[in-house]
Design a protein around this motif. Structure first.
Motif, PDB file in Angstrom:
ATOM      1  N   GLY A  52    -102.291  66.326  11.565  1.00  0.00           N
ATOM      2  CA  GLY A  52    -102.134  65.957  12.967  1.00  0.00           C
ATOM      3  C   GLY A  52    -103.415  66.209  13.732  1.00  0.00           C
ATOM      4  N   GLY A  53    -103.379  65.947  15.024  1.00  0.00           N
ATOM      5  CA  GLY A  53    -104.547  66.171  15.872  1.00  0.00           C
ATOM      6  C   GLY A  53    -104.286  65.725  17.295  1.00  0.00           C
ATOM      7  N   ILE A  54    -105.176  66.119  18.204  1.00  0.00           N
ATOM      8  CA  ILE A  54    -105.035  65.771  19.619  1.00  0.00           C
ATOM      9  C   ILE A  54    -106.413  65.490  20.219  1.00  0.00           C
ATOM     10  N   TRP A  55    -106.473  64.467  21.075  1.00  0.00           N
ATOM     11  CA  TRP A  55    -107.701  64.060  21.753  1.00  0.00           C
ATOM     12  C   TRP A  55    -107.371  63.803  23.209  1.00  0.00           C
ATOM     13  N   GLY A  56    -108.279  64.197  24.083  1.00  0.00           N
ATOM     14  CA  GLY A  56    -108.074  63.997  25.509  1.00  0.00           C
ATOM     15  C   GLY A  56    -108.759  62.740  26.002  1.00  0.00           C
ATOM     16  N   ILE A  57    -108.214  62.199  27.076  1.00  0.00           N
ATOM     17  CA  ILE A  57    -108.828  61.085  27.800  1.00  0.00           C
ATOM     18  C   ILE A  57    -109.362  61.667  29.102  1.00  0.00           C
TER      19      ILE A  57
ATOM     20  N   LEU B 110    -102.419  61.574  20.465  1.00  0.00           N
ATOM     21  CA  LEU B 110    -102.264  62.561  19.416  1.00  0.00           C
ATOM     22  C   LEU B 110    -101.688  61.937  18.166  1.00  0.00           C
ATOM     23  N   LEU B 111    -101.961  62.608  17.086  1.00  0.00           N
ATOM     24  CA  LEU B 111    -101.271  62.311  15.838  1.00  0.00           C
ATOM     25  C   LEU B 111    -100.200  63.379  15.723  1.00  0.00           C
ATOM     26  N   VAL B 112     -98.978  62.978  16.009  1.00  0.00           N
ATOM     27  CA  VAL B 112     -97.843  63.883  15.947  1.00  0.00           C
ATOM     28  C   VAL B 112     -97.676  64.371  14.513  1.00  0.00           C
ATOM     29  N   SER B 113     -97.947  63.476  13.593  1.00  0.00           N
ATOM     30  CA  SER B 113     -97.899  63.816  12.169  1.00  0.00           C
ATOM     31  C   SER B 113     -98.897  62.946  11.432  1.00  0.00           C
TER      32      SER B 113
ATOM     33  N   ARG C 129     -98.805  60.045   1.625  1.00  0.00           N
ATOM     34  CA  ARG C 129     -97.904  58.899   1.823  1.00  0.00           C
ATOM     35  C   ARG C 129     -98.588  57.749   2.554  1.00  0.00           C
ATOM     36  N   GLY C 130     -99.714  58.032   3.205  1.00  0.00           N
ATOM     37  CA  GLY C 130    -100.429  57.002   3.955  1.00  0.00           C
ATOM     38  C   GLY C 130     -99.759  56.648   5.265  1.00  0.00           C
ATOM     39  N   VAL C 131     -99.110  57.633   5.892  1.00  0.00           N
ATOM     40  CA  VAL C 131     -98.322  57.395   7.107  1.00  0.00           C
ATOM     41  C   VAL C 131     -98.683  58.425   8.170  1.00  0.00           C
ATOM     42  N   CYS C 132     -98.722  57.969   9.419  1.00  0.00           N
ATOM     43  CA  CYS C 132     -98.883  58.895  10.536  1.00  0.00           C
ATOM     44  C   CYS C 132     -98.046  58.406  11.703  1.00  0.00           C
ATOM     45  N   GLU C 133     -97.840  59.309  12.654  1.00  0.00           N
ATOM     46  CA  GLU C 133     -97.179  58.939  13.910  1.00  0.00           C
ATOM     47  C   GLU C 133     -98.135  59.233  15.044  1.00  0.00           C
ATOM     48  N   ALA C 134     -98.384  58.238  15.879  1.00  0.00           N
ATOM     49  CA  ALA C 134     -99.250  58.393  17.039  1.00  0.00           C
ATOM     50  C   ALA C 134     -98.395  58.564  18.291  1.00  0.00           C
ATOM     51  N   GLY C 135     -98.968  59.200  19.292  1.00  0.00           N
ATOM     52  CA  GLY C 135     -98.293  59.381  20.569  1.00  0.00           C
ATOM     53  C   GLY C 135     -99.312  59.494  21.682  1.00  0.00           C
ATOM     54  N   CYS C 136     -98.814  59.640  22.912  1.00  0.00           N
ATOM     55  CA  CYS C 136     -99.720  59.702  24.063  1.00  0.00           C
ATOM     56  C   CYS C 136     -99.044  60.387  25.240  1.00  0.00           C
TER      57      CYS C 136
ATOM     58  N   VAL D 105     -98.866  53.176  10.652  1.00  0.00           N
ATOM     59  CA  VAL D 105     -98.936  53.971  11.873  1.00  0.00           C
ATOM     60  C   VAL D 105     -97.631  53.747  12.627  1.00  0.00           C
ATOM     61  N   GLU D 106     -96.918  54.833  12.884  1.00  0.00           N
ATOM     62  CA  GLU D 106     -95.644  54.749  13.598  1.00  0.00           C
ATOM     63  C   GLU D 106     -95.814  55.163  15.050  1.00  0.00           C
ATOM     64  N   TRP D 107     -94.916  54.623  15.877  1.00  0.00           N
ATOM     65  CA  TRP D 107     -94.848  54.935  17.303  1.00  0.00           C
ATOM     66  C   TRP D 107     -93.372  55.128  17.590  1.00  0.00           C
ATOM     67  N   ARG D 108     -92.969  56.341  17.903  1.00  0.00           N
ATOM     68  CA  ARG D 108     -91.561  56.648  18.161  1.00  0.00           C
ATOM     69  C   ARG D 108     -91.394  56.948  19.634  1.00  0.00           C
ATOM     70  N   THR D 109     -90.387  56.337  20.263  1.00  0.00           N
ATOM     71  CA  THR D 109     -90.224  56.513  21.694  1.00  0.00           C
ATOM     72  C   THR D 109     -88.769  56.419  22.110  1.00  0.00           C
ATOM     73  N   ASP D 110     -88.445  57.161  23.134  1.00  0.00           N
ATOM     74  CA  ASP D 110     -87.132  57.058  23.758  1.00  0.00           C
ATOM     75  C   ASP D 110     -86.949  55.592  24.166  1.00  0.00           C
ATOM     76  N   ALA D 111     -85.806  55.038  23.863  1.00  0.00           N
ATOM     77  CA  ALA D 111     -85.556  53.613  24.143  1.00  0.00           C
ATOM     78  C   ALA D 111     -85.615  53.290  25.629  1.00  0.00           C
ATOM     79  N   ARG D 112     -85.539  54.286  26.495  1.00  0.00           N
ATOM     80  CA  ARG D 112     -85.628  54.048  27.949  1.00  0.00           C
ATOM     81  C   ARG D 112     -87.066  54.059  28.455  1.00  0.00           C
ATOM     82  N   ASN D 113     -88.024  54.401  27.612  1.00  0.00           N
ATOM     83  CA  ASN D 113     -89.415  54.546  28.039  1.00  0.00           C
ATOM     84  C   ASN D 113     -90.132  53.196  27.967  1.00  0.00           C
ATOM     85  N   ALA D 114     -89.964  52.405  29.000  1.00  0.00           N
ATOM     86  CA  ALA D 114     -90.517  51.039  29.038  1.00  0.00           C
ATOM     87  C   ALA D 114     -92.041  51.029  28.913  1.00  0.00           C
ATOM     88  N   ARG D 115     -92.724  52.003  29.503  1.00  0.00           N
ATOM     89  CA  ARG D 115     -94.195  52.035  29.435  1.00  0.00           C
ATOM     90  C   ARG D 115     -94.664  52.266  28.006  1.00  0.00           C
ATOM     91  N   SER D 116     -93.998  53.155  27.289  1.00  0.00           N
ATOM     92  CA  SER D 116     -94.368  53.433  25.904  1.00  0.00           C
ATOM     93  C   SER D 116     -94.103  52.218  25.016  1.00  0.00           C
TER      94      SER D 116
END
Length: 189
Positions: free
Chosen positions: A66-71, A82-85, A90-97, A129-140
């Motif tokens: 994982g990791g984290i970077w600032g804007i 960030l890389l949540v994972s 496996r060649g897989v990661c999850e990105a977030g913001c 690369v995965e992106w997981r988000t609450d289904a109500r989060n329209a911006r994400s």
């Protein structure tokens, strides 16, 4: 040092434990805005908590999971990616913001996640690369769409919340899709 430009006045760079005070100030400006969408443990409320969050990501970086970077915009930390994972085997990661409200609408997250995906695909050789988000989060969800991700599915009522359980959407982009999209964008631009 080690900054990647995103716009004329914004850059992406590592976010480290020694920057906990700046991170906490960013969280204070964005807490109410991001709290519904991020893990409660991320939204630190004091300096020790902010340092703990950043140290956790520093430890993940050291373990290569994982990791984290600032804007920074105009010299102020306004959010990050960030890389949540990250699972290299496996060649897989999850990105977030996350992003504070005053910095929205400038394409900063989309640019920053683009740089992050470029890195995990080109440098790390990851396949998904995965992106997981609450289904109500329209911006994400809009970010996932702008990145050319596909909606893989919904994990129904996965997330507990004060108003009841909510769905989690899983989006992804595969390395061949990412490369093709980048080639197509370069050819048309």
């Amino acid at each position: 040092m080690f900054a990647v430009p995103l716009t004329a006045d914004a850059e992406l760079r590592p976010l480290n434990p020694w920057q906990a005070e700046e991170f906490l100030a960013n969280l204070d400006r964005s807490r109410a805005h991001i709290a519904p969408w991020v893990a409660p443990s991320f939204v630190a409320t004091d300096l020790d908590g902010a340092r703990h969050v950043l140290q956790g990501y520093a430890d993940r970086w050291a373990r290569d999971d994982g990791g984290i970077w600032g804007i920074w915009c105009g010299g102020t930390l306004v959010g990050g990616v960030l890389l949540v994972s990250l699972n290299a085997a496996r060649g897989v990661c999850e990105a977030g913001c996350w992003l504070e409200p005053a910095a929205e609408g400038r394409g900063l997250v989309t640019r920053a996640v683009t740089r992050l995906i470029d890195w995990v695909v080109d440098e790390r050789g990851l396949h998904r690369v995965e992106w997981r988000t609450d289904a109500r989060n329209a911006r994400s969800i809009a970010v996932a769409r702008r990145l050319g991700m596909r909606r893989d599915g919904v994990l129904r009522e996965l997330l507990p919340g004060p108003e009841g359980r909510t769905d989690l959407e899983v989006w992804s982009v595969l390395a061949p899709e990412w490369r093709a999209r980048r080639t197509s964008s370069a050819a048309s631009g």
